[in-house]
Motif scaffolding. Sequence first.
Motif, PDB file in Angstrom:
ATOM      1  N   MET A 172      22.133  14.883  15.821  1.00  0.00           N
ATOM      2  CA  MET A 172      22.961  14.123  16.688  1.00  0.00           C
ATOM      3  C   MET A 172      23.275  12.695  16.178  1.00  0.00           C
ATOM      4  SD  MET A 172      23.964  13.495  20.011  1.00  0.00           S
ATOM      5  CE  MET A 172      22.877  14.476  21.155  1.00  0.00           C
ATOM      6  N   ARG A 173      24.642  12.541  16.464  1.00  0.00           N
ATOM      7  CA  ARG A 173      25.156  11.134  15.809  1.00  0.00           C
ATOM      8  C   ARG A 173      24.248   9.960  16.314  1.00  0.00           C
ATOM      9  NH1 ARG A 173      28.573  14.568  16.924  1.00  0.00           N
ATOM     10  NH2 ARG A 173      30.459  15.057  15.908  1.00  0.00           N
ATOM     11  N   ASN A 174      24.193   8.713  15.596  1.00  0.00           N
ATOM     12  CA  ASN A 174      23.529   7.528  16.048  1.00  0.00           C
ATOM     13  C   ASN A 174      23.947   7.107  17.241  1.00  0.00           C
ATOM     14  OD1 ASN A 174      21.911   7.511  13.795  1.00  0.00           O
ATOM     15  ND2 ASN A 174      23.568   6.110  12.738  1.00  0.00           N
ATOM     16  N   ARG A 175      22.943   6.771  18.281  1.00  0.00           N
ATOM     17  CA  ARG A 175      23.250   6.073  19.281  1.00  0.00           C
ATOM     18  C   ARG A 175      22.474   4.771  19.221  1.00  0.00           C
ATOM     19  NH1 ARG A 175      20.568  10.137  23.203  1.00  0.00           N
ATOM     20  NH2 ARG A 175      19.364  10.756  21.294  1.00  0.00           N
ATOM     21  N   TYR A 176      23.215   3.701  20.329  1.00  0.00           N
ATOM     22  CA  TYR A 176      22.385   2.607  20.306  1.00  0.00           C
ATOM     23  C   TYR A 176      22.281   2.014  21.849  1.00  0.00           C
ATOM     24  CZ  TYR A 176      24.071   2.470  15.511  1.00  0.00           C
ATOM     25  OH  TYR A 176      23.969   2.687  14.249  1.00  0.00           O
ATOM     26  N   GLN A 177      21.442   1.190  22.013  1.00  0.00           N
ATOM     27  CA  GLN A 177      21.148   0.699  23.327  1.00  0.00           C
ATOM     28  C   GLN A 177      21.959  -0.488  23.417  1.00  0.00           C
ATOM     29  OE1 GLN A 177      18.459   2.041  25.324  1.00  0.00           O
ATOM     30  NE2 GLN A 177      19.876   1.023  26.933  1.00  0.00           N
ATOM     31  N   ASP A 210      29.158  22.377  21.427  1.00  0.00           N
ATOM     32  CA  ASP A 210      28.283  21.212  21.157  1.00  0.00           C
ATOM     33  C   ASP A 210      29.098  20.121  20.927  1.00  0.00           C
ATOM     34  OD1 ASP A 210      28.928  21.752  18.743  1.00  0.00           O
ATOM     35  OD2 ASP A 210      27.264  22.816  18.274  1.00  0.00           O
ATOM     36  N   GLU A 211      28.441  19.017  20.467  1.00  0.00           N
ATOM     37  CA  GLU A 211      29.161  17.713  20.015  1.00  0.00           C
ATOM     38  C   GLU A 211      29.845  17.766  18.770  1.00  0.00           C
ATOM     39  OE1 GLU A 211      24.781  17.085  18.550  1.00  0.00           O
ATOM     40  OE2 GLU A 211      25.745  18.180  20.163  1.00  0.00           O
ATOM     41  N   ASP A 212      29.886  18.986  17.914  1.00  0.00           N
ATOM     42  CA  ASP A 212      30.640  18.946  16.882  1.00  0.00           C
ATOM     43  C   ASP A 212      31.672  20.227  17.338  1.00  0.00           C
ATOM     44  OD1 ASP A 212      29.137  17.816  14.962  1.00  0.00           O
ATOM     45  OD2 ASP A 212      27.568  19.471  15.257  1.00  0.00           O
ATOM     46  N   GLY A 213      31.919  20.501  18.436  1.00  0.00           N
ATOM     47  CA  GLY A 213      32.935  21.443  18.946  1.00  0.00           C
ATOM     48  C   GLY A 213      32.679  22.872  18.658  1.00  0.00           C
ATOM     49  N   ASN A 233      43.411  31.822  23.283  1.00  0.00           N
ATOM     50  CA  ASN A 233      44.238  32.447  24.151  1.00  0.00           C
ATOM     51  C   ASN A 233      44.501  32.108  25.568  1.00  0.00           C
ATOM     52  OD1 ASN A 233      45.588  34.994  22.699  1.00  0.00           O
ATOM     53  ND2 ASN A 233      43.123  35.078  22.072  1.00  0.00           N
ATOM     54  N   ILE A 234      43.529  30.972  25.907  1.00  0.00           N
ATOM     55  CA  ILE A 234      43.637  30.329  27.182  1.00  0.00           C
ATOM     56  C   ILE A 234      44.165  28.825  26.981  1.00  0.00           C
ATOM     57  CG2 ILE A 234      42.203  29.443  29.122  1.00  0.00           C
ATOM     58  CD1 ILE A 234      42.412  32.353  29.038  1.00  0.00           C
ATOM     59  N   GLU A 235      45.067  28.439  27.818  1.00  0.00           N
ATOM     60  CA  GLU A 235      45.509  27.139  28.002  1.00  0.00           C
ATOM     61  C   GLU A 235      44.390  26.357  28.486  1.00  0.00           C
ATOM     62  OE1 GLU A 235      47.215  29.569  29.587  1.00  0.00           O
ATOM     63  OE2 GLU A 235      49.110  29.941  28.381  1.00  0.00           O
ATOM     64  N   GLY A 236      44.602  24.982  28.018  1.00  0.00           N
ATOM     65  CA  GLY A 236      43.478  24.196  28.329  1.00  0.00           C
ATOM     66  C   GLY A 236      42.300  24.148  27.342  1.00  0.00           C
ATOM     67  N   ILE A 237      41.552  23.199  27.747  1.00  0.00           N
ATOM     68  CA  ILE A 237      40.221  22.849  26.613  1.00  0.00           C
ATOM     69  C   ILE A 237      39.085  23.507  27.475  1.00  0.00           C
ATOM     70  CG2 ILE A 237      38.770  21.210  25.524  1.00  0.00           C
ATOM     71  CD1 ILE A 237      41.128  19.396  26.047  1.00  0.00           C
ATOM     72  N   LEU A 238      38.327  24.751  26.673  1.00  0.00           N
ATOM     73  CA  LEU A 238      37.207  25.309  27.360  1.00  0.00           C
ATOM     74  C   LEU A 238      36.160  24.738  26.641  1.00  0.00           C
ATOM     75  CD1 LEU A 238      38.094  29.186  27.003  1.00  0.00           C
ATOM     76  CD2 LEU A 238      38.232  27.576  28.905  1.00  0.00           C
ATOM     77  N   GLY A 239      35.022  24.322  27.532  1.00  0.00           N
ATOM     78  CA  GLY A 239      33.820  23.892  26.921  1.00  0.00           C
ATOM     79  C   GLY A 239      32.424  24.811  27.236  1.00  0.00           C
ATOM     80  N   GLU A 240      32.662  25.517  28.192  1.00  0.00           N
ATOM     81  CA  GLU A 240      31.422  26.514  28.547  1.00  0.00           C
ATOM     82  C   GLU A 240      32.240  27.780  29.226  1.00  0.00           C
ATOM     83  OE1 GLU A 240      29.086  24.968  31.761  1.00  0.00           O
ATOM     84  OE2 GLU A 240      30.780  24.143  32.802  1.00  0.00           O
ATOM     85  N   ILE A 241      31.460  28.844  29.094  1.00  0.00           N
ATOM     86  CA  ILE A 241      31.748  30.262  29.692  1.00  0.00           C
ATOM     87  C   ILE A 241      30.403  31.004  30.183  1.00  0.00           C
ATOM     88  CG2 ILE A 241      33.205  32.251  29.295  1.00  0.00           C
ATOM     89  CD1 ILE A 241      34.372  30.924  26.911  1.00  0.00           C
ATOM     90  N   ALA A 280      27.461  16.766  26.030  1.00  0.00           N
ATOM     91  CA  ALA A 280      27.424  16.785  24.717  1.00  0.00           C
ATOM     92  C   ALA A 280      28.824  16.988  24.241  1.00  0.00           C
ATOM     93  CB  ALA A 280      26.536  17.420  23.901  1.00  0.00           C
ATOM     94  N   PHE A 281      29.526  17.877  24.684  1.00  0.00           N
ATOM     95  CA  PHE A 281      30.857  18.393  24.336  1.00  0.00           C
ATOM     96  C   PHE A 281      31.933  17.241  24.403  1.00  0.00           C
ATOM     97  CE2 PHE A 281      35.039  20.701  25.212  1.00  0.00           C
ATOM     98  CZ  PHE A 281      35.174  20.725  23.932  1.00  0.00           C
ATOM     99  N   SER A 282      31.708  16.058  25.139  1.00  0.00           N
ATOM    100  CA  SER A 282      32.623  15.082  25.504  1.00  0.00           C
ATOM    101  C   SER A 282      32.262  14.187  24.231  1.00  0.00           C
ATOM    102  CB  SER A 282      32.183  14.460  26.816  1.00  0.00           C
ATOM    103  OG  SER A 282      30.839  13.859  26.472  1.00  0.00           O
ATOM    104  N   ILE A 283      31.383  14.033  23.426  1.00  0.00           N
ATOM    105  CA  ILE A 283      31.272  13.431  22.407  1.00  0.00           C
ATOM    106  C   ILE A 283      32.204  13.677  21.447  1.00  0.00           C
ATOM    107  CG2 ILE A 283      29.841  12.719  20.381  1.00  0.00           C
ATOM    108  CD1 ILE A 283      27.492  13.273  22.418  1.00  0.00           C
ATOM    109  N   TYR A 284      32.433  15.057  21.166  1.00  0.00           N
ATOM    110  CA  TYR A 284      33.334  15.757  20.318  1.00  0.00           C
ATOM    111  C   TYR A 284      34.800  15.282  20.667  1.00  0.00           C
ATOM    112  CZ  TYR A 284      36.212  19.505  17.885  1.00  0.00           C
ATOM    113  OH  TYR A 284      36.985  19.946  17.405  1.00  0.00           O
ATOM    114  N   LEU A 285      35.151  15.824  22.002  1.00  0.00           N
ATOM    115  CA  LEU A 285      36.460  15.507  22.583  1.00  0.00           C
ATOM    116  C   LEU A 285      36.836  13.969  22.301  1.00  0.00           C
ATOM    117  CD1 LEU A 285      36.900  17.586  25.890  1.00  0.00           C
ATOM    118  CD2 LEU A 285      37.536  17.866  23.579  1.00  0.00           C
TER     119      LEU A 285
END
Length: 456
Positions: A1-6, A322-325, A386-394, A438-443
């Motif tokens: 996981m990348r660094n996170r800060y409060q 995941d966060e690395d796509g 093969n699918i339009e749009g961004i897939l994050g889960e199936i 977590a996928f949102s971090i990659y995006l």
Amino acid sequence: MRNRYQIDISDEHSGSVFLPHQLNLDTALYKIAFGTVAIDAKFKQQPDSRMTITISKDIAEELKIPTIKIPLHLFIENETMLVGPLVGIFTSGFTPFPMRPIGERSMFFAKLLSVSKNVGALPFVFGEKHIDWEQGTIKGLFYHLEGWRTIEVPFPNVIYDRLPNRKSERQEELRNVKNRLQTEYLIPWYNPGFFSKMDIYERLQQEDEVTRYLPETQPFTSLSAIETMLSDYGHVYIKPVNGSLGLGIHQIIYDKHEHTYFCRYRDHKVDKNILRKYPSLEALMKHVFGGKKLTRMLVQQGIYLLRKDQRPIDFRVHTNKDEDGNWNVTAMAAKIAGAGSVTTHVKSGGVIKSMSEIFDNDAEKISATEKLKTAVLILSEALDENIEGILGEIGFDLGLDRDGRVWLFEANSKPGRSIFKHPQLKEFDLLTRKLSLAFSIYLTEQMLTKPEEIFR
């Protein structure tokens, strides 16, 4: 996981942002961003060894940063430091009740939002009516410290689509929201659209590596086509092209010794599994389907599946980016069909089991698990291409036949979560929720550095 800060908010040092000494920045910073809003700021080092980002109150108020204690990621690009990501979860079906603002699904969303601390993202739920287009803000629903709060925030960095059904997806107002946020504001929108079974089959057929997993599937055209498939496979399934939850599925079986036909289905009016015998396919179709239009149905090859206690088994497998796509297998369970049921769905008497409960032999369990994992990772990549749009889960419904071959029955872009009621699958429930955020971090990272990759 990348660094996170409060993130701390300070009443002092107007217009300033204090960074920890450990952040060795090679580039000068002039702006701070939250969501899709960026403003000027003065960047300084913390006067002590604190590992926090301290933002002056005036900046926090202008950026509309909520006072919610969640460690967040930093993204630095073009002399701007973005704190986030801010993730909008788009849905419908809101109610006026503060304790249950999204009706029966409030608990699902509360559980989804509760993993934000582990992920380092700030998620909220919103719908069409929560958007103020003129101000560029959203009155989002946040779940924090066991309660729902409405907080006004900027437009988010990314949007996770959780519309509940095809009907909501077709509503013009909701389609307009999606189109406007994507095209005018360039906000990545992931998991758009429910899959159509026939469409998925036709797209996957183009990929040589995945055709081995595909049972023969055709749009309904004629009785003679069904007769041919029955002759080839012994039994077939007739399914709605856009069905879900196992509704409307019929199994047709041909007994070649007696030259008779059987139809197995669930009668939802009386909530029973039905099996009827017919002298001909014409008689079966006339009695079971009557005057119904079959143009929105497909016919699929029947598979002789593995069985447990004489009942067929299929498998639900979830994959998430995941966060690395990268695609990960995040959950796997078996489903045993109910007595006389055409599907393994719980509402038709199906039972969820862990892999250990299905396979008595460890070697068999490991072999089956590896085959299913290999299949879903290949299928996930193929669908992604093969699918339009961004897939994050199936969510995949798969079968293993008596020879150990894997078959794909269905792929779901918004998979149900009934398997997670099983006590041995609780950790997978948590993992799927964590990775869906977590996928949102990659995006967010991609949007800042390679937007052309996102909107290709």
